[in-house]
Design an enzyme around this catalytic site. Structure first.
Site, PDB file in Angstrom:
ATOM      1  N   ASN A  34      57.996  27.991  60.358  1.00  0.00           N
ATOM      2  CA  ASN A  34      58.583  27.125  61.387  1.00  0.00           C
ATOM      3  C   ASN A  34      60.089  27.361  61.382  1.00  0.00           C
ATOM      4  O   ASN A  34      60.612  28.013  60.475  1.00  0.00           O
ATOM      5  CB  ASN A  34      58.205  25.663  61.166  1.00  0.00           C
ATOM      6  CG  ASN A  34      58.480  25.229  59.752  1.00  0.00           C
ATOM      7  OD1 ASN A  34      59.599  25.353  59.263  1.00  0.00           O
ATOM      8  ND2 ASN A  34      57.449  24.756  59.062  1.00  0.00           N
ATOM      9  N   VAL A  43      49.336  28.756  56.328  1.00  0.00           N
ATOM     10  CA  VAL A  43      49.645  30.053  55.732  1.00  0.00           C
ATOM     11  C   VAL A  43      51.058  30.061  55.134  1.00  0.00           C
ATOM     12  O   VAL A  43      51.308  30.717  54.115  1.00  0.00           O
ATOM     13  CB  VAL A  43      49.406  31.182  56.768  1.00  0.00           C
ATOM     14  CG1 VAL A  43      50.430  31.192  57.868  1.00  0.00           C
ATOM     15  CG2 VAL A  43      49.338  32.537  56.086  1.00  0.00           C
ATOM     16  N   ASP A  44      51.961  29.327  55.729  1.00  0.00           N
ATOM     17  CA  ASP A  44      53.341  29.206  55.248  1.00  0.00           C
ATOM     18  C   ASP A  44      53.350  28.656  53.811  1.00  0.00           C
ATOM     19  O   ASP A  44      53.969  29.242  52.898  1.00  0.00           O
ATOM     20  CB  ASP A  44      54.094  28.260  56.204  1.00  0.00           C
ATOM     21  CG  ASP A  44      55.601  28.312  56.058  1.00  0.00           C
ATOM     22  OD1 ASP A  44      56.100  29.097  55.235  1.00  0.00           O
ATOM     23  OD2 ASP A  44      56.281  27.547  56.777  1.00  0.00           O
ATOM     24  N   TYR A 135      49.840  24.767  65.109  1.00  0.00           N
ATOM     25  CA  TYR A 135      50.523  24.902  66.399  1.00  0.00           C
ATOM     26  C   TYR A 135      49.586  24.901  67.599  1.00  0.00           C
ATOM     27  O   TYR A 135      50.036  24.867  68.751  1.00  0.00           O
ATOM     28  CB  TYR A 135      51.435  26.136  66.402  1.00  0.00           C
ATOM     29  CG  TYR A 135      52.781  25.917  65.711  1.00  0.00           C
ATOM     30  CD1 TYR A 135      53.044  24.739  65.007  1.00  0.00           C
ATOM     31  CD2 TYR A 135      53.790  26.878  65.768  1.00  0.00           C
ATOM     32  CE1 TYR A 135      54.257  24.525  64.372  1.00  0.00           C
ATOM     33  CE2 TYR A 135      55.027  26.673  65.141  1.00  0.00           C
ATOM     34  CZ  TYR A 135      55.248  25.498  64.443  1.00  0.00           C
ATOM     35  OH  TYR A 135      56.464  25.290  63.821  1.00  0.00           O
TER      36      TYR A 135
HETATM   37  P1  ADP Z   1      50.806  27.846  62.908  1.00  0.00           P
HETATM   38  O1  ADP Z   1      51.713  26.688  62.571  1.00  0.00           O
HETATM   39  O2  ADP Z   1      51.562  29.054  63.409  1.00  0.00           O
HETATM   40  O3  ADP Z   1      49.669  27.440  63.790  1.00  0.00           O
HETATM   41  P2  ADP Z   1      49.073  27.776  60.513  1.00  0.00           P
HETATM   42  O4  ADP Z   1      49.444  28.216  59.136  1.00  0.00           O
HETATM   43  O5  ADP Z   1      48.794  26.334  60.729  1.00  0.00           O
HETATM   44  O6  ADP Z   1      50.244  28.335  61.482  1.00  0.00           O
HETATM   45  O7  ADP Z   1      47.809  28.603  60.975  1.00  0.00           O
HETATM   46  C1  ADP Z   1      47.839  29.933  61.359  1.00  0.00           C
HETATM   47  C2  ADP Z   1      46.552  30.607  60.920  1.00  0.00           C
HETATM   48  O8  ADP Z   1      46.672  30.979  59.543  1.00  0.00           O
HETATM   49  C3  ADP Z   1      45.301  29.728  61.006  1.00  0.00           C
HETATM   50  O9  ADP Z   1      44.271  30.493  61.621  1.00  0.00           O
HETATM   51  C4  ADP Z   1      44.970  29.455  59.551  1.00  0.00           C
HETATM   52  O10 ADP Z   1      43.561  29.306  59.357  1.00  0.00           O
HETATM   53  C5  ADP Z   1      45.463  30.711  58.896  1.00  0.00           C
HETATM   54  N1  ADP Z   1      45.701  30.684  57.438  1.00  0.00           N
HETATM   55  C6  ADP Z   1      45.924  29.636  56.624  1.00  0.00           C
HETATM   56  N2  ADP Z   1      46.092  30.061  55.351  1.00  0.00           N
HETATM   57  C7  ADP Z   1      45.958  31.414  55.364  1.00  0.00           C
HETATM   58  C8  ADP Z   1      45.997  32.445  54.366  1.00  0.00           C
HETATM   59  N3  ADP Z   1      46.215  32.186  53.083  1.00  0.00           N
HETATM   60  N4  ADP Z   1      45.816  33.742  54.793  1.00  0.00           N
HETATM   61  C9  ADP Z   1      45.595  34.048  56.080  1.00  0.00           C
HETATM   62  N5  ADP Z   1      45.547  33.113  57.051  1.00  0.00           N
HETATM   63  C10 ADP Z   1      45.719  31.832  56.701  1.00  0.00           C
END
Ligand code: ADP
Length: 184
Positions: A34, A43-44, A135
């Site tokens: 973000n 994922v962050d 998001y």
């Molecule tokens: P955003 O805020 O951009 O939507 P999110 O992290 O909430 O980002 O989600 C983006 C994607 O990353 C989702 O499809 C989620 O399931 C995925 N995600 C979460 N953890 C991981 C991980 N460790 N590796 C790969 N993808 C992940």
């Protein structure tokens, strides 16, 4: 051998795998960050937990130098404790119904990440499904934009020879697999 979906674009490979992006051994992985670059959920959070505190330290320096990261832009840090050497942090758009510039901003997040990776002479990079978690971007639309933007980047010469989409769940995996299949 794996039978993950893959396509060659002018000698560079795009493929789709299911899994955890923090485990990837590509030169770089991309973080769906973000604008504050302070870590968060999804994922962050996973990347900061796996990579360790040096990533946040670098993120803080970047923000104090250049301010918050605008949507659609990208910056790069170490991967520190992960196998990957670099993390490219980009900010995808928050879905607000689709008529607030979301498609262009999402394409920009992918393009700017690839540009920055190429400037750093990176040859392999892994992306998560940017914007489709918290998001709220609909994953089928997002996957088409992601795959199309990466493919058009790979049609121009650059250091990047391998792009892997790492999908965390079956719905995202299926969407990206179809988008790759549809690619001309
Ligand atoms: P955003 O805020 O951009 O939507 P999110 O992290 O909430 O980002 O989600 C983006 C994607 O990353 C989702 O499809 C989620 O399931 C995925 N995600 C979460 N953890 C991981 C991980 N460790 N590796 C790969 N993808 C992940």
């Amino acid at each position: 051998m794996d039978n993950n979906p893959a396509k060659l674009i002018d000698g560079a490979r795009i493929s789709i795998v299911k899994g955890d992006i923090t485990k990837m051994t590509t030169d770089a992985i991309v973080n769906a960050a973000n604008s504050g670059l302070m870590g968060g959920g999804g994922v962050d959070g996973a990347i900061h937990r796996a990579g360790g505190p040096a990533i946040l330290e670098e993120c803080k320096k970047i923000v104090s130098r250049q301010g918050r990261l605008p949507t659609g832009q990208a910056v790069i840090t170490t991967g520190d404790r992960m196998k990957t050497r670099h993390v490219v942090h980009t900010v995808g758009p928050i879905w607000r119904g689709g008529d607030q510039g979301e498609p262009d901003l999402l394409a920009s997040a992918y393009r700017e990440s690839l540009k920055l990776a190429a400037e750093n002479n990176i040859s392999s990079i892994a992306f998560p499904s940017i914007s489709t978690g918290v998001y709220g971007y609909p994953v089928e639309e997002a996957s088409r934009i992601a795959v199309k933007t990466v493919a058009s980047f790979l049609r121009e010469p650059s250091s990047i020879k391998e792009v892997i989409f790492v999908l965390f769940n079956a719905e995202a995996y299926d969407a990206y697999a179809s988008a790759l299949e549809e690619l001309p």
